[in-house]
Design an enzyme around this catalytic site. Structure first.
Site, PDB file in Angstrom:
ATOM      1  N   GLY A 284       0.834  -1.196   0.000  1.00  0.00           N
ATOM      2  CA  GLY A 284       0.000   0.000   0.000  1.00  0.00           C
ATOM      3  C   GLY A 284       0.871   1.250   0.000  1.00  0.00           C
ATOM      4  O   GLY A 284       0.636   2.201  -0.741  1.00  0.00           O
ATOM      5  N   ASN A 288       9.790   4.937   3.780  1.00  0.00           N
ATOM      6  CA  ASN A 288      11.163   5.442   3.610  1.00  0.00           C
ATOM      7  C   ASN A 288      11.321   6.811   4.265  1.00  0.00           C
ATOM      8  O   ASN A 288      10.506   7.695   4.051  1.00  0.00           O
ATOM      9  CB  ASN A 288      11.503   5.573   2.131  1.00  0.00           C
ATOM     10  CG  ASN A 288      11.030   4.403   1.316  1.00  0.00           C
ATOM     11  OD1 ASN A 288      11.417   3.288   1.582  1.00  0.00           O
ATOM     12  ND2 ASN A 288      10.144   4.646   0.362  1.00  0.00           N
ATOM     13  N   HIS A 320      -0.328   6.380   9.056  1.00  0.00           N
ATOM     14  CA  HIS A 320       0.472   5.186   9.383  1.00  0.00           C
ATOM     15  C   HIS A 320       1.945   5.409   9.013  1.00  0.00           C
ATOM     16  O   HIS A 320       2.842   5.222   9.833  1.00  0.00           O
ATOM     17  CB  HIS A 320      -0.099   3.992   8.620  1.00  0.00           C
ATOM     18  CG  HIS A 320       0.655   2.710   8.808  1.00  0.00           C
ATOM     19  ND1 HIS A 320       0.205   1.705   9.629  1.00  0.00           N
ATOM     20  CD2 HIS A 320       1.832   2.264   8.302  1.00  0.00           C
ATOM     21  CE1 HIS A 320       1.072   0.707   9.607  1.00  0.00           C
ATOM     22  NE2 HIS A 320       2.075   1.022   8.806  1.00  0.00           N
ATOM     23  N   GLU A 321       2.176   5.809   7.780  1.00  0.00           N
ATOM     24  CA  GLU A 321       3.562   5.952   7.309  1.00  0.00           C
ATOM     25  C   GLU A 321       4.283   7.057   8.080  1.00  0.00           C
ATOM     26  O   GLU A 321       5.482   6.979   8.324  1.00  0.00           O
ATOM     27  CB  GLU A 321       3.603   6.231   5.805  1.00  0.00           C
ATOM     28  CG  GLU A 321       2.892   5.183   4.939  1.00  0.00           C
ATOM     29  CD  GLU A 321       3.266   3.753   5.256  1.00  0.00           C
ATOM     30  OE1 GLU A 321       4.424   3.511   5.656  1.00  0.00           O
ATOM     31  OE2 GLU A 321       2.392   2.873   5.131  1.00  0.00           O
ATOM     32  N   HIS A 324       5.584   5.962  11.380  1.00  0.00           N
ATOM     33  CA  HIS A 324       6.850   5.234  11.215  1.00  0.00           C
ATOM     34  C   HIS A 324       8.070   6.151  11.207  1.00  0.00           C
ATOM     35  O   HIS A 324       9.180   5.693  11.462  1.00  0.00           O
ATOM     36  CB  HIS A 324       6.858   4.501   9.875  1.00  0.00           C
ATOM     37  CG  HIS A 324       6.201   3.157   9.902  1.00  0.00           C
ATOM     38  ND1 HIS A 324       6.464   2.227  10.863  1.00  0.00           N
ATOM     39  CD2 HIS A 324       5.314   2.580   9.054  1.00  0.00           C
ATOM     40  CE1 HIS A 324       5.752   1.126  10.603  1.00  0.00           C
ATOM     41  NE2 HIS A 324       5.047   1.320   9.515  1.00  0.00           N
ATOM     42  N   GLU A 343       5.125  -2.201  13.111  1.00  0.00           N
ATOM     43  CA  GLU A 343       3.804  -2.234  12.469  1.00  0.00           C
ATOM     44  C   GLU A 343       2.654  -2.146  13.459  1.00  0.00           C
ATOM     45  O   GLU A 343       1.676  -1.448  13.223  1.00  0.00           O
ATOM     46  CB  GLU A 343       3.678  -3.484  11.587  1.00  0.00           C
ATOM     47  CG  GLU A 343       4.687  -3.531  10.445  1.00  0.00           C
ATOM     48  CD  GLU A 343       4.701  -2.273   9.587  1.00  0.00           C
ATOM     49  OE1 GLU A 343       3.744  -1.473   9.667  1.00  0.00           O
ATOM     50  OE2 GLU A 343       5.677  -2.068   8.847  1.00  0.00           O
TER      51      GLU A 343
HETATM   52 ZN   LIG Z   1       3.831   0.055   8.362  1.00  0.00          ZN
END
Ligand SMILES: [Zn+2]
Length: 880
Positions: A284, A288, A320-321, A324, A343
């Site tokens: 999805g 990075n 979500h990204e 991270h 995750e």
């Molecule tokens: Zn993730």
């Protein structure tokens, strides 16, 4: 079948020599689809050695002395590389040096290498798109997680080998090369032209980071930009002339950055953040550092073609990204065993963030019906796995990007969050992230920080959830008028407990609500022993009133109420009269559903209970009901009482809720009503409810004739309705819509809707279409899956898979797409004979990267068979 006993032997890289900084220069060629690279790596020599072992996969390293050597600048000396040994299975290269390196040496490893731009969307790969002039063009992009950086440059490709990176990209010469953008994790430092007139773009040095988070992109893109409140430059890169489609994501990204910066009280460590939509993309999105890559459907919003649920899902993916960027990028798991640290947390944080940005989404309600339930279902299988799981070889690493690492991880975080409270959670997070910035961690490091912050037994409690597979069912036995006896045991979907299962215990935060107050728990206990009693005091009379455990489905366990009369009161008042919160209503019915699948209750009892949802109008509850109706529709298809089941389901929907929701959106209706409409209409399309089918036909005709376009939210249902009654004429019209669609979302919607065709010749046609040039490789899976999930197409889809096995294997042998395909192909079958047949097939045609999914799916087939053997007669009687 491969089992844990015959795992591939695997060893992590030796640490005799480790990297400090990489200078990497890469030059792709868009005519030959190859690339050339060179790099100098500053090394730290930890022990004397004449061998350097690093990861390299499908790269050719030059071994001439000019291009490939170790320099010792302090001694003004060069050590040659005598030989390079490749280990294809381990994906390593061993460089044999002419002389030994000794600790304390300042050594620089120089390498030149070349490779092909990958076709399977991993490593450094090519992505195809159609330019505004209608011509085919290519960009070069990267996907390195978990183990593909080694396909772009030789490196220590393990998350613990953090280093800094100086990246240089060379843009190939073409008629539009000056319009191409070159992007990487950091901002551009300088740009000039080389002797071949190629643009050479150098980027700032990165912070210390893991290889799987390195990224680069060369291609034509437009962008829009803004600054976050904290001053970070945020850009969304889109296909040419589509920059406005990035507006929604840009807003979400900037606001998410601010949310996390405030929440963690740690600034975003980079000066810029780019988000980019890539036309060929397998997952999805990918986090990075500083350059987050997305599938187009996970980033782009077109106001007239994007559905509400898609927009919501884009907000979750973006959030979500960005979570991270701290959780995973700044602090990284030491090894893939702790993948869930990345995750499970990003998934929990995305909900926390979106709830803050879009309170009207009521996103936590949806957490229970989506994330919570899928985790619980998968985790009750014998072939599930603990959250923390030993993994070695890359194919095993790929397999654990699953609902256990993501969804169950998120569930236990949510349970912990409520157990220790928001303030302690924040404090603990800040402690964890600042203590381990630019370093690697194990699960215990997080528990230690949260335990320090909360002064509660976090470590003892959470270890029971991450180191053991599965979760418990708590049986409630009422004693007298106000005492509960609570017993825990592992919940297995086949209802059987092995000797090992019988010894398992969890630390379960049990809370109880009563009829008097359904919002505030009246009693609680951390259930750690097999059996404990809980006194409810004078609050309640259990002979007359009802209670419910696990309010709001906050904790990861199921409940079985021993006293039938209490359970009936709970259903009648809690659900029938809607005295319970929606999360509790859906929790009750889902627990009952799982008990039914496990043989603890029977299907007729389940459907009796479903009958008490006649007044239900909540989206999240209907999501669960829809799952149950869909499952039984699969199971009962072909039985003579199937039409009676369809009648039951149709009536359940049409007697109240559909009347209230209706076909047409109402101005400024609540978000969840907007989501409920397509869910109900889609279900009624599956049940071929005449009134809805007629509406779909009319809407389709108007849409095709360009009189009135179908609202984006209803398109999927309309296209499915038309596909289910397909003719050559309809096929032509649908294909025209597909070919003319500019937005990937619309194309995918049509492709998946085609899976609803029923006539055998069209089923074949859809499957052939799925592997044709018209469908991107990343989307093929969803077309085949939609045929497999259609009872009339199930068998043909499986046979199609078998006859095209080599193609599917070569495209999807590792990774999430292949695993999703396997599950959808297999898990709707329901006979022992089929389970055998599938097992036999994969015995002869094994594929390591799918092993766990194959085992889980075959287990599900056997569970289906057992369910039907137990309950068919009862169901027949119920529906007659
Ligand atoms: Zn993730």
């Amino acid at each position: 079948m491969a089992t844990t006993e015959n795992k591939t032997s695997f060893q992590r890289l030796p640490c005799l020599v480790t990297p400090i900084n990489y200078h990497i220069r890469l030059a792709p060629d868009f005519k030959k689809f190859t690339f050339e690279g060179s790099q100098s790596i500053d090394l730290k020599v930890n022990e004397s050695t004449a061998e350097i072992v690093l990861n390299s996969d499908k790269l050719t390293i030059e071994n001439g002395a000019d291009q490939c050597n170790v320099k010792l600048p302090n001694d003004n000396k060069t050590i040659n590389i005598k030989e390079i040994k490749y280990n294809v299975e381990e994906e390593t290269a061993t460089l044999i040096l002419a002389e030994k390196l000794v600790p304390g040496m300042n050594a620089i490893l120089n390498l030149e290498f070349s490779g092909e731009l990958d076709k399977n969307l991993t490593g450094f790969y090519k992505s195809r798109y159609i330019g505004p002039d209608g011509k085919e063009r290519f960009s070069a992009v990267t996907q390195f997680e978990p183990t593909y950086a080694r396909k772009a440059f030789p490196c220590w490709d393990e998350p613990a080998h953090k280093a800094t990176f100086d990246i240089t990209l060379v843009v190939p010469v073409s008629d539009n090369d000056d319009k191409m953008v070159a992007l990487s994790n950091m901002s551009v430092k300088e740009e000039n032209r080389d002797s071949q007139k190629r643009r050479v773009v150098k980027f700032d040095r990165t912070p210390i980071m893991s290889t799987y988070l390195v990224a680069f992109v060369i291609g034509e893109y437009d962008y829009i930009e803004t600054r976050s409140k904290h001053g970070v430059l945020v850009r969304v890169y889109t296909p040419l002339q589509k920059s406005e489609q990035g507006r929604f994501a840009l807003d979400v990204a900037a606001r998410s950055l601010d949310f996390y910066t405030d929440y963690f009280q740690i600034p975003f460590p980079l000066s810029k953040l780019d988000l980019i939509a890539i036309s060929d993309f397998s997952a999805g999105a990918m986090e990075n550092w500083g350059l987050v890559t997305y599938r187009e459907v996970c980033l782009l919003v077109d106001p007239s073609h994007t559905s509400t649920s898609r927009k919501q899902s884009i907000s979750l993916t973006v959030a979500h990204e960005l979570a991270h960027q701290w959780f995973g990028n700044l602090v990284t798991m030491e090894w893939w065993t702790h993948l869930w640290l990345n995750e499970g947390f990003a998934m929990f944080m995305e909900y926390l963030c979106v709830d803050h940005l879009f309170p009207d989404f009521m996103i936590w309600k949806q957490f229970v019906s989506d994330t919570f339930l899928s985790a619980m279902n998968l985790d009750s299988l014998a072939n599930s796995h603990p959250i923390e799981i030993p993994v070695g070889h890359p194919s095993e690493v790929e397999e654990i990007f699953d609902d256990i690492s993501y969804n169950k991880g998120a569930c236990i975080n949510r349970m912990l969050y409520h157990y220790i409270g928001d303030e302690n959670f924040r404090k603990g997070m800040k402690l964890y992230l600042s203590r381990h910035s630019y370093k690697n961690t194990q699960t215990e490091d997080l528990w230690n920080a949260l335990e320090e912050a909360s002064q509660k037994p976090v470590r003892r409690m959470m270890t029971t959830w991450t180191k053991q597979k599965g979760y418990p069912v708590v049986t409630v036995n009422c004693q007298g008028s106000n005492r509960l006896e609570l017993t825990q045991e592992k919940f297995n979907s086949d209802g059987q407990l092995s000797d090992a299962d019988k010894t398992m215990l969890w630390a379960v935060p049990v809370q109880v609500i009563t009829a008097k107050d359904v919002q505030k728990p009246q009693a609680e206990i951390l259930l750690e022993k097999r059996v404990e009693t809980l006194e409810l005091g004078s609050l309640i009379d259990l002979q007359k009133e009802w209670i419910k455990l696990n309010p709001f489905a906050m904790a990861t366990y199921r409940v079985q109420y021993q006293q039938e009369d209490l359970f009936i009161r709970l259903l009648e008042e809690g659900i029938g009269q809607q005295k319970l919160d929606p999360a509790d209503r859906l929790n009750l019915i889902n627990d009952l559903y799982s008990m039914t699948l496990a043989g603890r209750k029977s299907s007729d009892v389940l459907f009796q209970a479903i009958g008490s949802f006649r007044n239900e109008c909540e989206y999240s509850v209907w999501t669960v009901m829809n799952v149950i109706l869909s499952k039984y529709n699969q199971l009962l298809y072909g039985y003579d009482f199937h039409p009676k089941f369809v009648e039951f389901g149709t009536k359940l929907i049409t007697q109240k809720v559909f009347g209230e929701i209706g076909w047409d959106p109402k101005p400024s209706e609540p978000h969840l009503k907007t989501l409920l409409r397509p869910l109900l209409i889609n279900r009624l399309v599956t049940f071929e409810y005449p009134e809805v089918m007629k509406k779909c036909h009319e809407a389709f005709d108007d849409h095709v004739a360009k009189r009135k376009s179908i609202p984006a939210d209803l398109r999927s249902a309309v296209y499915r309705a038309m596909s289910s009654q397909i003719t050559d004429e309809i096929w032509e019209k649908i294909m025209k819509l597909h070919d003319e669609a500019e937005l990937q979302e619309e194309q995918m919607r049509i492709q998946s809707a085609l899976g609803s065709v029923k006539k055998p010749e069209f089923i074949e046609r859809v499957l052939k279409f799925a592997i044709s040039d018209k469908v991107r490789s990343q989307d093929t899976i969803f077309v085949v899956a939609s045929v497999a999930c259609n009872p009339s197409g199930r068998r043909t889809a499986w046979e199609f898979f078998i006859s095209n096995y080599e193609l599917f294997k070569s495209r999807y042998d590792v990774g999430f797409l292949g695993n999703a395909l396997i599950k959808s192909l297999i898990e709707n079958f329901q006979t022992e004979e089929m389970a055998h047949q599938i097992e036999d097939f994969f015995r002869v045609n094994p594929n390591k990267g799918w092993d766990r999914s194959i085992q889980q799916s075959i287990e599900t087939v056997r569970l289906n068979a057992a369910l039907m053997a137990r309950d068919t007669e009862k169901l027949a009687k119920f529906f007659q």
